[in-house]
Design a protein around this motif. Structure first.
Motif, PDB file in Angstrom:
ATOM      1  N   GLY A 156       0.807  -1.159  -0.144  1.00 50.87           N
ATOM      2  CA  GLY A 156      -0.062   0.123   0.003  1.00 50.87           C
ATOM      3  C   GLY A 156       0.881   1.198  -0.028  1.00 50.87           C
ATOM      4  N   ALA A 157       1.859   1.238   0.725  1.00 53.01           N
ATOM      5  CA  ALA A 157       3.012   2.476   0.752  1.00 53.01           C
ATOM      6  C   ALA A 157       3.463   2.432  -0.468  1.00 53.01           C
ATOM      7  CB  ALA A 157       3.955   2.124   1.855  1.00 53.01           C
ATOM      8  N   VAL A 158       3.820   1.650  -1.174  1.00 55.62           N
ATOM      9  CA  VAL A 158       4.635   1.646  -2.514  1.00 55.62           C
ATOM     10  C   VAL A 158       3.655   2.288  -3.533  1.00 55.62           C
ATOM     11  CG1 VAL A 158       5.503   0.439  -4.671  1.00 55.62           C
ATOM     12  CG2 VAL A 158       6.259  -0.173  -2.249  1.00 55.62           C
ATOM     13  N   PHE A 159       2.441   1.595  -3.508  1.00 53.78           N
ATOM     14  CA  PHE A 159       1.451   2.268  -4.589  1.00 53.78           C
ATOM     15  C   PHE A 159       1.094   3.628  -4.275  1.00 53.78           C
ATOM     16  CE2 PHE A 159      -2.982   3.344  -5.618  1.00 53.78           C
ATOM     17  CZ  PHE A 159      -3.060   2.764  -6.861  1.00 53.78           C
ATOM     18  N   LEU A 325      -1.691  11.120   0.712  1.00 52.95           N
ATOM     19  CA  LEU A 325      -0.926   9.809   0.450  1.00 52.95           C
ATOM     20  C   LEU A 325       0.078   9.482   1.679  1.00 52.95           C
ATOM     21  CD1 LEU A 325       0.162  10.594  -3.171  1.00 52.95           C
ATOM     22  CD2 LEU A 325      -1.517   9.057  -2.355  1.00 52.95           C
ATOM     23  N   GLY A 326       0.504  10.593   2.513  1.00 52.21           N
ATOM     24  CA  GLY A 326       1.066  10.412   3.840  1.00 52.21           C
ATOM     25  C   GLY A 326       0.300   9.743   4.510  1.00 52.21           C
ATOM     26  N   GLY A 327      -1.092  10.055   4.527  1.00 52.58           N
ATOM     27  CA  GLY A 327      -1.946   9.299   5.622  1.00 52.58           C
ATOM     28  C   GLY A 327      -2.181   7.719   5.239  1.00 52.58           C
ATOM     29  N   LEU A 328      -2.229   7.753   3.841  1.00 53.64           N
ATOM     30  CA  LEU A 328      -2.310   6.301   3.123  1.00 53.64           C
ATOM     31  C   LEU A 328      -1.111   5.528   3.585  1.00 53.64           C
ATOM     32  CD1 LEU A 328      -3.571   5.598  -0.306  1.00 53.64           C
ATOM     33  CD2 LEU A 328      -1.460   4.401   0.660  1.00 53.64           C
ATOM     34  N   VAL A 333       0.890   0.794   6.586  1.00 54.99           N
ATOM     35  CA  VAL A 333       2.168   0.113   7.326  1.00 54.99           C
ATOM     36  C   VAL A 333       1.610  -0.327   8.499  1.00 54.99           C
ATOM     37  CG1 VAL A 333       4.453   0.281   7.944  1.00 54.99           C
ATOM     38  CG2 VAL A 333       3.831   1.169   5.813  1.00 54.99           C
ATOM     39  N   LEU A 334       1.066   0.634   9.354  1.00 58.53           N
ATOM     40  CA  LEU A 334       0.737   0.222  10.745  1.00 58.53           C
ATOM     41  C   LEU A 334      -0.559  -0.738  10.904  1.00 58.53           C
ATOM     42  CD1 LEU A 334       0.641   4.105  12.492  1.00 58.53           C
ATOM     43  CD2 LEU A 334       2.510   2.139  12.353  1.00 58.53           C
ATOM     44  N   ALA A 335      -1.423  -0.648   9.850  1.00 54.76           N
ATOM     45  CA  ALA A 335      -2.390  -1.687  10.022  1.00 54.76           C
ATOM     46  C   ALA A 335      -1.884  -3.126   9.614  1.00 54.76           C
ATOM     47  CB  ALA A 335      -3.422  -1.413   8.923  1.00 54.76           C
ATOM     48  N   GLY A 336      -0.819  -3.189   8.462  1.00 53.93           N
ATOM     49  CA  GLY A 336      -0.271  -4.456   8.451  1.00 53.93           C
ATOM     50  C   GLY A 336       0.670  -5.128   9.523  1.00 53.93           C
ATOM     51  N   GLY A 387      -5.783   3.684   3.773  1.00 53.78           N
ATOM     52  CA  GLY A 387      -4.571   3.069   3.797  1.00 53.78           C
ATOM     53  C   GLY A 387      -4.938   1.636   4.170  1.00 53.78           C
ATOM     54  N   PRO A 388      -5.635   1.094   5.263  1.00 52.42           N
ATOM     55  CA  PRO A 388      -5.805  -0.354   5.533  1.00 52.42           C
ATOM     56  C   PRO A 388      -6.581  -1.050   4.445  1.00 52.42           C
ATOM     57  CG  PRO A 388      -6.225   1.100   7.342  1.00 52.42           C
ATOM     58  CD  PRO A 388      -6.083   1.938   6.256  1.00 52.42           C
ATOM     59  N   THR A 389      -7.409  -0.446   3.740  1.00 50.00           N
ATOM     60  CA  THR A 389      -7.982  -1.073   2.389  1.00 50.00           C
ATOM     61  C   THR A 389      -7.119  -1.632   1.526  1.00 50.00           C
ATOM     62  OG1 THR A 389      -8.407   1.057   1.100  1.00 50.00           O
ATOM     63  CG2 THR A 389     -10.024   0.408   2.900  1.00 50.00           C
TER      64      THR A 389
END
Length: 558
Positions: A156-159, A325-328, A333-336, A387-389
């Motif tokens: 998700g972070a890379v995207f 995108l920062g929030g995403l 990362v934190l959700a994972g 982000g978590p989605t």
């Protein structure tokens, strides 16, 4: 591994289907993440280069097809690649995808006419369609259920990062060494990914011993989705009743019915319909489809607002959505990490979707005079919900489907997310256009513009989207679009007209988020039907230590 140890290896929930030494797994992880970055980057990097490309190659009428061709082939091919990777293994299909992507990149860079670039972009998309779903499936293969979350969050972070840096990279390369290198850059990076995956990822497949390809299903699937996606794309410039929109969507829907019928009779269906009997899979598909409405609307319409109302350049508008995108990235990362540590995800996803709807609700109050720091705060909240989605639903699906269907399930999840975004953009495009048409006369009246001046403005078409998205002084553009006889009448009211246009544009943009609010709340309601359950036990037949030489199909992984 000896035969005896292979036969007695206990089935265990928390073991990777394919075991490799940790350094090897990290090399493969790094390579496939770079592959995902390339595939996602090419959705955005071309935007800032296209004006220069059009200048050099001509073919302005094919402008949108430089995006559409890539979207079509990458979206449609994803589920096909996912199924083929279940049948023949991740390694050959991923390597095929990166190879096709590089060929398309080479052809794009050497294009001499616009139609050649469009064709090359289609080839690029055909390769990119393999990268994202198979990379996610590889994580499911190489990591135990308890480990997957922390690595899926990175994707998700890379995207998100690719969305952020794409326009900047495209503009920088175009302005310095020329637009062909926007595509040529993919060649050395793609070659690196190819070599690393080829050397480190073993040849394995988790399906049956005699794979059979569903040719009829693949043909019908493609024949159904092409007109549907083209119709939805055409909605940006035509009405639903237009044959190029509604007619194509209807045609595709009819073929889709035939596809579903054929899949119920296929031995190895391209889209295994039995996956939809798994509650976690079905709920995840529905949720990501709906959640995509809000995210895609924000990444498309907010940059446009920054360009039109805030006066940002195309490249600057990409940086302006950094808070989103920062929030995403942070929440993905934190959700994972959280799911990896606790094993719980239902309330996390539910809360994330509620936060996403709250952020979109804030954005629906956007106006021309909204302070930029306030807008950034709204965007950050929305990103935290999005982000978590990107991270957790993939984990939910991979932990709920049989190992032999992991590639198909993962690719179908990403497919429905992409289609959800496409459908959402078609719907919010209609909302934007109708809102702008209704709001502009109201704002003109509220700023003191006489009705006869507003009528002259509407008759000239200068208040339309062409003037709004034009480069330069909007007031000058309005006067230039007016008949010469009417310019004297309109000139005194130009400042008020500009204010009215900006406010109408802002309100129309804000209204595009209303659909996302409802869609994300529906997605949150769907998540309540998820049942948290441990991953299915790994079959000892496929749970083998390849590094120990259990199969002669595996290359060296040292």
């Amino acid at each position: 591994m000896s035969t005896a140890s292979h036969q007695t290896a206990p089935a265990s929930v928390d073991r990777a289907p394919i075991e490799l030494p940790h350094p090897v797994r990290m090399r493969v992880l790094g390579a496939v993440m770079i592959g995902i970055f390339l595939a996602a980057l090419d959705q955005t990097v071309v935007g800032t280069a296209l004006p220069r490309i059009i200048t050099d190659l001509g073919g302005n009428g094919l402008y949108t097809w430089a995006f559409t061709a890539y979207l079509l082939t990458s979206t449609i091919s994803g589920p096909l690649y996912g199924k083929l990777s279940d049948l023949f293994g991740r390694r050959p299909i991923f390597l095929f995808g990166i190879g096709v992507f590089m060929v398309g990149s080479l052809f794009a860079g050497v294009s001499q006419e616009m139609w050649q670039l469009v064709a090359a972009r289609g080839v690029q998309g055909l390769g990119a369609g393999a990268l994202f779903p198979i990379a996610l499936a590889v994580i499911g293969d190489l990591f135990a259920p308890s480990e997957r979350g922390r690595y899926q969050g990175l994707f998700g972070a890379v995207f998100g990062l690719s969305v952020l840096v794409g326009p900047a990279i495209g503009g920088l390369i175009t302005d310095t060494i020329g637009w062909p290198f926007v595509f040529f850059l993919n060649l050395p990076v793609g070659a690196f990914v190819f070599v690393v995956v080829w050397r480190n990822l073993p040849a394995y497949h988790l399906g049956g011993e005699r794979p059979r390809i569903d040719y009829l299903g693949a043909a019908l699937f493609t024949a159904a989705l092409v007109p549907i996606l083209v119709g939805l794309t055409n909605k940006r410039t035509a009405d639903w009743a237009d044959p190029s929109v509604g007619g194509l969507i209807l045609l595709g829907t009819l073929i889709l019915v035939l596809f579903v019928w054929a899949e119920t009779r296929a031995d190895e269906p391209i889209v295994p319909l039995e996956l939809f009997r798994i509650r976690s899979f079905t709920v995840s598909v529905v949720a990501v489809f709906l959640a995509a409405f809000g995210f895609f609307a924000t990444v498309v319409f907010l940059p446009r607002w920054f360009q039109v109302v805030n006066g940002s350049s195309a490249t600057e508008s990409g940086y302006q959505i950094l808070p989103l995108l920062g929030g995403l990235i942070i929440s993905a990362v934190l959700a994972g990490q959280y799911v990896s540590r606790t094993g719980h995800y239902r309330l996390l996803i539910f809360g994330a979707l509620v936060v996403m709807s709250a952020g979109l609700f804030m954005l629906s109050d956007l106006r021309a005079d909204t302070p930029i720091p306030v807008l950034w705060a709204w965007m950050f909240v929305t990103g935290l919900g999005v982000g978590p989605t990107f991270a957790v639903f993939t984990l939910v699906v991979q932990n709920s489907v049989p190992i032999a269907r992991l590639g198909s399930a993962t690719s179908n999840l990403t497919f429905f997310q992409q289609v959800g975004g496409t459908v959402g953009l078609a719907l919010v495009g209609t909302i934007f256009a109708s809102s702008l048409a209704e709001e502009l006369p109201r704002q003109l009246a509220s700023t003191g513009v006489p009705p006869e001046v507003g009528g002259a403005l509407a008759g000239s078409g200068s208040g339309g989207l062409d003037a709004l998205t034009g480069v330069g002084d909007l007031g000058a553009a309005i006067l230039a679009a007016m008949p010469e006889a009417a310019r004297g009448q309109v000139a005194p009211f130009v400042p008020a007209i500009v204010d009215a246009i900006y406010q109408a544009f802002s309100i129309a943009t804000a209204n595009t988020f209303l659909l996302g609010i409802g869609a994300s709340l529906l997605a949150a309601a769907a998540v309540l039907f998820l049942r948290e359950a441990p991953a299915p036990a790994t079959d000892s037949i496929v749970h083998r230590d390849i590094a120990a030489g259990a199969t002669d199909r595996s290359p060296s992984v040292s």
